[in-house]
Design a protein around this motif. Structure first.
Motif, mmCIF file in Angstrom:
data_model
loop_
_atom_site.group_PDB
_atom_site.id
_atom_site.type_symbol
_atom_site.label_atom_id
_atom_site.label_comp_id
_atom_site.label_asym_id
_atom_site.label_seq_id
_atom_site.Cartn_x
_atom_site.Cartn_y
_atom_site.Cartn_z
ATOM 1 N N HIS A 266 34.636 42.439 44.921
ATOM 2 C CA HIS A 266 34.386 42.741 43.506
ATOM 3 C C HIS A 266 33.920 44.168 43.327
ATOM 4 O O HIS A 266 33.172 44.693 44.145
ATOM 5 N N SER A 275 38.225 42.373 40.511
ATOM 6 C CA SER A 275 38.156 41.815 41.862
ATOM 7 C C SER A 275 39.547 41.745 42.464
ATOM 8 O O SER A 275 40.556 41.735 41.745
ATOM 9 N N LYS A 278 42.258 37.129 46.731
ATOM 10 C CA LYS A 278 41.298 36.503 47.645
ATOM 11 C C LYS A 278 41.825 36.254 49.056
ATOM 12 O O LYS A 278 41.170 36.517 50.032
ATOM 13 N N ASP B 565 30.055 38.044 42.343
ATOM 14 C CA ASP B 565 30.565 37.154 41.308
ATOM 15 C C ASP B 565 29.725 37.203 40.049
ATOM 16 O O ASP B 565 29.396 36.179 39.474
#
Lengths: 374, 607
Positions: A266, A275, A278, B565
Motif C-alpha cells: 500500500h 495498493s 496481491k 490497510d
C-alpha cells in the motif's frame, strides 16, 4: 520525503492464524519477484529527482527467506533510486528459525539497523497451536545472536489471547522477554479471519473460543508490567525504550506519505491511497507488462483525510492537536466534532483539551472512539 | 358439445366434492373434467382447478372455484353439472359452508387406506347442516393398503347412508363415470322458480383489477342478466350488472343466469367488501322479501403483527395488504406502532394456515421482507370498574391493579388417533392446559378424544407436536367455544430498567416464571455488549421474576494498524458507525433491529 515499504510475500510455511499476504512454496519465484521489485522501483524513480526516504521497512511473509544475495540486490536498487540518509531506520522482519549468526551478520552488514523478530509466545505449549516452527529456546537464542551480530535496535512481537493461554503463561512470556531487554516490544491480540486454521479448529470445538474479556485482562497486565520496566507505551500496541520508537510505523500513525513496493503493498501520498496486485505471480506479470502493479486507488475527500488523520493519530499516546488539525485542513475541527468529543470524554474514553488523547480505558475501546470520527 | 346449450332445470345438478386433505378431492375433480371433455388434453394440468401457485404447491384449495360440466348421460339426455370446488381447511369453514349452500349434493371422498379423518367429519357435518345429499366415494382403491370395507364402515358410523357408496380410483379413473351417473341419479335438481324475485347467493368472489369484483353466485330464484340493477341485501349496496356468465372452467359470458344456475356476475363492484360471501343478491326494483339464510360476518381468530424489516417498506406493505384484501375479505388489518419495530400492522386471520398463506403471498408476490410477531389471541379484559375491553396487544392492557379478570378464547379440540397414541395425546393436551372432555371409540382402530384448550396454546406448533408425537397418525379439528377465565398475567420485559412494549406478552400464571427466564436469557444472548452493564428483567407488574445481565464491553480495539490497510480500516469504522445509527435506542442501550427480529420472530423451530 516518504517512508519506503517493501513486501516480501514468501514464507516457508503458513502459521495457523495468518491472514497476511504471504505464500508458502513459491521459492522458484523469489528471483523473478526481486527483478519485478527492481522494475517497480525503476518505474517510480525514472524521470524524477531522487526522493528522500526517511525509513525503510522490509515486511512479509518472512523477508529473510530471500537470502543475502537477493536482499542485497533490492537494497542496492533502493540506494540507487532514492536519497537515503545514513541515519535512516532500516528494519527487516524475521522469525527465530530463520536466523543464524552468519545470516544476522550479513543483514547487519548490508545496512539493516533494526530487526523485528516474531516470538509470539514463549510458552512451549502454545507455539504449536499457532503453528510456529521454533521453540522458546530458539527464540531467546536468536535474540542473543542478533545482539552479538551487532543489532542495537531489536523489536519482539508477542501475541496474547491465544486459545489455552492464561495470565500465568502470559506473565512468564513477558518476563522472559523483558529479561532480554529488547529496545521495542509489540503486543497483538490474536484476531482470526474465518479462513485460518485456528478459526476452523475453534468452530469444530477443538480449541476454546477467543475470550475478549481475557484479552482485555492480558493487555492491561502487559501494559502495567511493561510500564514498570521502563517502556513507553507510545502506541496502542507498541512499547519502546525512550528514543527507540519505530520511525517507520510512526509515519503511518502520523498519516505521512509512504511508498509501498511489492505484491499487495500500500502507498499513500497526500490525498491518494493505492495498493498493488496481491498475488505474487500476478504482481510479477503486471510489472513486466506495465512497469507498475496498481490494483486499487482511492482519492480521498478532505473529510476522509481528516477522519484518517484523527483515528490514526489517536493511536499514538501523544494524541492529536485539534488546533493544528484545524489549520492543516482549514476546517473548524473543534467545532465539527465538539459534541462527539464531549460525549467520548463523558464516557471516559478521551481526555485533554487542545491535545486530545485516548484514556487508558479508551485504548482498549478505541474502535468505539474512532468510529465516531469517520 | 355446445356449452351454451340450455337444459331444463331438472337436468341441472349442483354438487361439490368434500374430503379430508389429500384424500383425492382435486384428483377426482380433474378426472371428472377430463372424462367429460370439459378441459382438453393440452389444457389439462395436474389439478386444473387449483389456480394459485401456492395452492398447487401445497396441494390445497384456497379459493372456491366453480366449473360447468356438460355431460351426456347413459340415458341419452344432456345434463349440466356444476361442480363447486371448496376450500379444504378448517380455517375456511365459513367459505366451505357457503359453497356447500350453493349445492344440492356432495361427493364425500374418503381415502380407502386412511379412512375417515378429522376434516371428513367436519365437512360431512357442514354438508348435512346445509341439507346436502351425500354420496360416499371411497377413493384410492388402487393402492395396496386400501381397505374400503373398513372405510365404508367408518362412514356409516358418522350416520351417513352408505347404500350408494362408490369405490373409485381417481388416479386411474376407475369407476369415475359411475360417479357421474350417481350424481345424476341421486342428487336432486335445484328447486327454485325463475319467475320469483331474484335471490342469488354469493359463495365467493375474485377481484379483477380492470373489472372489479367477479362474484361467484348460485341463483336460487329469479333471473339475473346484464343491465339489471341488483342489490346486496346485507349491505344494501346497489349496482348495475355488466356481465353474467358461467365457468367452463374459464369465464364465459352468457345472456342470463336463472334459478338453479351457478355462474358469475360482474357488476362494477370496485370494493370487494360490497360483495360479501354468503350475502344474497336481489333485484333492486323487485326485491325478494327475505335474504337467503346462513350469512355471517367473518371473524378473525388469530392475530399477529406484520412489520416490514426495512421501515421504508411500510407503504409498500400497506398497498400489498390492500391488494390482498381485495381477494381475501377475511383478512383484516389495522396500523400498529411498536417502539422496537416501528410502523406495522396488527392483522387478523381465520387461522394459522390463513396467516401463513398471507405471509407467503406478501413475501413472494410483493417482494416484502417481513417480520411476523408471535400470533396472539383477543383477550377479554374486565376492569374493576366493570368496563370490558377486547384486547389483542399486550401493551394495551390496563395496569395490573385495575384488572378484575382476564378471559381468553377456548376451543374444543377433537383429535382422532389410533389407540396406541392415546397417552401422547393426553400428555400434549395436559401440557397445553387442556381439560379432558370425552373419549370415544369411533371404530376399533380409531379413537376420538376431546379436550377443551385455550386457543393461545395451539397457536404455536400444537399441530406439529401432535403429529410428531403420534407419528403422523393423529388428525385435529377444532371449534371455538367462547371465552373462559384463566389465571393470566402480563409479562413485561425491561431493558436497562425500561419496559419494551414490543416484547410484552400474556402468559398463564403457572408458566410465567419459566417464560420470563426463557425470555431474558434469550435477550441476553441477542443484545450486544455496551460500554456499561445492561440488566435485562422480566416482570409481572412491579415484581421481577427473572433477570440476566449483559456484561459491559471491555475490548473493542484494532491491535494492528499499519500502512497496509488504512482504507479497509476506515471502511470498517464507517460500517461500525452506520450500524450504530440503525440501532434502536432503549434508553442508552443500543439494540440492533436484528435483535428484535430474532426475539420476536415466530418461534416455529424453537420448541
Amino acid at each position: 520525503m516518504f517512508g519506503l515499504y517493501i513486501h516480501i510475500p514468501f514464507c516457508k510455511q503458513k502459521c495457523f492464524y495468518c491472514d497476511f499476504n504471504s505464500y508458502a512454496g513459491l521459492s522458484r519465484v523469489h528471483a523473478k519477484y526481486v527483478d519485478a521489485l527492481l522494475m517497480e522501483m525503476e518505474g517510480f524513480c525514472r524521470g524524477r529527482q531522487a526522493q528522500t526516504v526517511s525509513s525503510i521497512y522490509f515486511g512479509g511473509g518472512t523477508p529473510t527467506i530471500l537470502g543475502e544475495e537477493l536482499l542485497k540486490k533490492v537494497l542496492k536498487k533502493c540506494f540507487g533510486c532514492f536519497e537515503i540518509d545514513e541515519a535512516c531506520e532500516m528494519t527487516i522482519e524475521t522469525n527465530p528459525e530463520a536466523l543464524d549468526f552468519t545470516k544476522l551478520k550479513g543483514l547487519r552488514k548490508m545496512g539493516f539497523n533494526r530487526l523485528s523478530i516474531g516470538f509470539q509466545s514463549l510458552d512451549t505449549r502454545l507455539l504449536p497451536v499457532l503453528g510456529r516452527r521454533h521453540t522458546a529456546q530458539k527464540a531467546l537464542q536468536s535474540f542473543d545472536l542478533a545482539k552479538l551480530a551487532g543489532f542495537k535496535n531489536i523489536n519482539v512481537d508477542l501475541m496474547y489471547g491465544i486459545p489455552g493461554q492464561d495470565i500465568i503463561s502470559w506473565d512468564s512470556t513477558l518476563k522472559n522477554v523483558l529479561r532480554l531487554k529488547p529496545q521495542h516490544i509489540s503486543i497483538y491480540a490474536l484476531t482470526l479471519d474465518s479462513s485460518t486454521r485456528i478459526a476452523r479448529r475453534i468452530t469444530k470445538q477443538e480449541l476454546p473460543p477467543i475470550d475478549d474479556d481475557l484479552q482485555a485482562e492480558l493487555f492491561n497486565y502487559a501494559r502495567e508490567m511493561l510500564g514498570l520496566f521502563g517502556y513507553t507505551h507510545y502506541e496502542i500496541s507498541n512499547f519502546a525504550r525512550p528514543g527507540f520508537e519505530c520511525h517507520h510505523n510512526v509515519l503511518y500513525w502520523k498519516n505521512g506519505d509512504y511508498l509501498g513496493l511489492g505484491a499487495g503493498a500500500h502507498s499513500h501520498f497526500n490525498d491518494v491511497r493505492y495498493s498493488n496486485v496481491k498475488e505474487p505471480e500476478a504482481y510479477i506479470e503486471r510489472i513486466m507488462k506495465d512497469g507498475g502493479a496498481k490494483a486499487q486507488e482511492e482519492r480521498l475527500a478532505v473529510k476522509q483525510m481528516l477522519a484518517e488523520t484523527i483515528f490514526l493519530g489517536l493511536r499514538l499516546a501523544e494524541g492529536i492537536n485539534i488546533k493544528d488539525l484545524g489549520k492543516q485542513f482549514d476546517l473548524p475541527v473543534d467545532r465539527l466534532h465538539a459534541a462527539t468529543i464531549e460525549d467520548l470524554k463523558s464516557k471516559g474514553l478521551l481526555e485533554g483539551e487542545e491535545q486530545l488523547k485516548l484514556t487508558p480505558k479508551g485504548v482498549l475501546l478505541s474502535n468505539e472512539v474512532f468510529s465516531q470520527f469517520v | 358439445m355446445n356449452p351454451m346449450v340450455n337444459v331444463p332445470a331438472q337436468n341441472i345438478r349442483n354438487f361439490s366434492i368434500i374430503a379430508h386433505i389429500d384424500h383425492g378431492k382435486s384428483t377426482l375433480a380433474d378426472r371428472i373434467l377430463e372424462l367429460t371433455h370439459t378441459v382438453n388434453e393440452r389444457e389439462m394440468r395436474e389439478q386444473v382447478l387449483d389456480r394459485m401457485d401456492l395452492e398447487r404447491e401445497r396441494g390445497i384449495t384456497i379459493k372456491a372455484q366453480a366449473v360447468r360440466i356438460l355431460y351426456k348421460a347413459r340415458n341419452g339426455e344432456e345434463y349440466v353439472l356444476n361442480l363447486i370446488d371448496t376450500p379444504g381447511h378448517v380455517d375456511f369453514t365459513y367459505e366451505v359452508s357457503r359453497s356447500l349452500a350453493a349445492c344440492e349434493g356432495a361427493l364425500l371422498v374418503v381415502d380407502a387406506a386412511q379412512g375417515v379423518e378429522a376434516q371428513t367429519v367436519a365437512n360431512a357435518q357442514l354438508a348435512i347442516e346445509n341439507k346436502l345429499f351425500l354420496i360416499p366415494v371411497i377413493n384410492k382403491i388402487d393402492l395396496p393398503n386400501a381397505d374400503p370395507v373398513r372405510a365404508k364402515h367408518e362412514i356409516e358410523e358418522l350416520g351417513i347412508d352408505v347404500e350408494n357408496t362408490m369405490l373409485v380410483s381417481a388416479k386411474t379413473g376407475q369407476n369415475v363415470q359411475e360417479v357421474l351417473e350417481a350424481v345424476i341419479r341421486l342428487i336432486p335438481p335445484p328447486a327454485g322458480n325463475a319467475r320469483n324475485p331474484l335471490k342469488a347467493m354469493i359463495f365467493d368472489s375474485v377481484f379483477d383489477p380492470y373489472r372489479g369484483a367477479v362474484v361467484f353466485t348460485r341463483v336460487v330464484d329469479g333471473i339475473i342478466k346484464p343491465g339489471q340493477k341488483v342489490k346486496m341485501m346485507a349491505t344494501s349496496w346497489v349496482s348495475e350488472v355488466e356481465e353474467v356468465g358461467i365457468f367452463k372452467p374459464d369465464m364465459t359470458p352468457t345472456d342470463q343466469l336463472e334459478a338453479g344456475d351457478v355462474g358469475y356476475v360482474i357488476a362494477g363492484i370496485k370494493e370487494i367488501k360490497n360483495a360479501k360471501v354468503g350475502d344474497t343478491m336481489t333485484d333492486a326494483k323487485n326485491s325478494a322479501s327475505e335474504p337467503l339464510s346462513g350469512y355471517k360476518e367473518v371473524k378473525p381468530m388469530v392475530f399477529a403483527g406484520l412489520y416490514p424489516i426495512d421501515g421504508g417498506e411500510y407503504e409498500n406493505l400497506r398497498e400489498a395488504l390492500d391488494k390482498l384484501q381485495l381477494n381475501d375479505p377475511a383478512l383484516l388489518y389495522t396500523p400498529e406502532t411498536s417502539h422496537a419495530l416501528g410502523f406495522g400492522f396488527r392483522c387478523g386471520f381465520l387461522g394459522l394456515l390463513h396467516m401463513e398463506i398471507v405471509r407467503e403471498r406478501l413475501e413472494r408476490e410483493y417482494q416484502l421482507e417481513l417480520l411476523t410477531t408471535t400470533p396472539s389471541v383477543i383477550y377479554r379484559v374486565t376492569k374493576r370498574t366493570r368496563a370490558v375491553q377486547m384486547l389483542n396487544n399486550p401493551s394495551d392492557f390496563p395496569p395490573l391493579g385495575e384488572i378484575e379478570k382476564i378471559e381468553e378464547p377456548y376451543i374444543s379440540a377433537m383429535v382422532l388417533v389410533p389407540p396406541d397414541y392415546i397417552g401422547q395425546v393426553f400428555e400434549l393436551c395436559q401440557e397445553r392446559r387442556g381439560e379432558f372432555k370425552n373419549m370415544e371409540y369411533l371404530s376399533e382402530g380409531r379413537v376420538e378424544i376431546e379436550h377443551h384448550l385455550p386457543l393461545s396454546e395451539i397457536l404455536l406448533d400444537f399441530f406439529n407436536q401432535l403429529k410428531s408425537r403420534t407419528r403422523g397418525y393423529a388428525s385435529l379439528d377444532y371449534e371455538h367455544i367462547g371465552y373462559k377465565e384463566s389465571d393470566l398475567v402480563k409479562l413485561d420485559v425491561l431493558i436497562a430498567g425500561q419496559v419494551v412494549d414490543a416484547l410484552s406478552c400474556v402468559v398463564c400464571k403457572e408458566k410465567a416464571h419459566n417464560r420470563g427466564r426463557e425470555l431474558v436469557k434469550r435477550l441476553r444472548e441477542i443484545i450486544p455488549r455496551q460500554l456499561f452493564e445492561v440488566p435485562i428483567q422480566a416482570a409481572i407488574g412491579s415484581k421481577i421474576v427473572a433477570r440476566e445481565t449483559v456484561k459491559a464491553k471491555k475490548k473493542d480495539v484494532l491491535a494492528k494498524c499499519y500502512g497496509g490497510d488504512i482504507t479497509r480500516k476506515r471502511k470498517l469504522l464507517e460500517r461500525q458507525k452506520a450500524g450504530k445509527r440503525k440501532m434502536k435506542q432503549i434508553g442508552k442501550v443500543d439494540v440492533p433491529q436484528e435483535a428484535f427480529i430474532a426475539f420476536l420472530k415466530l418461534e416455529e423451530e424453537k420448541k
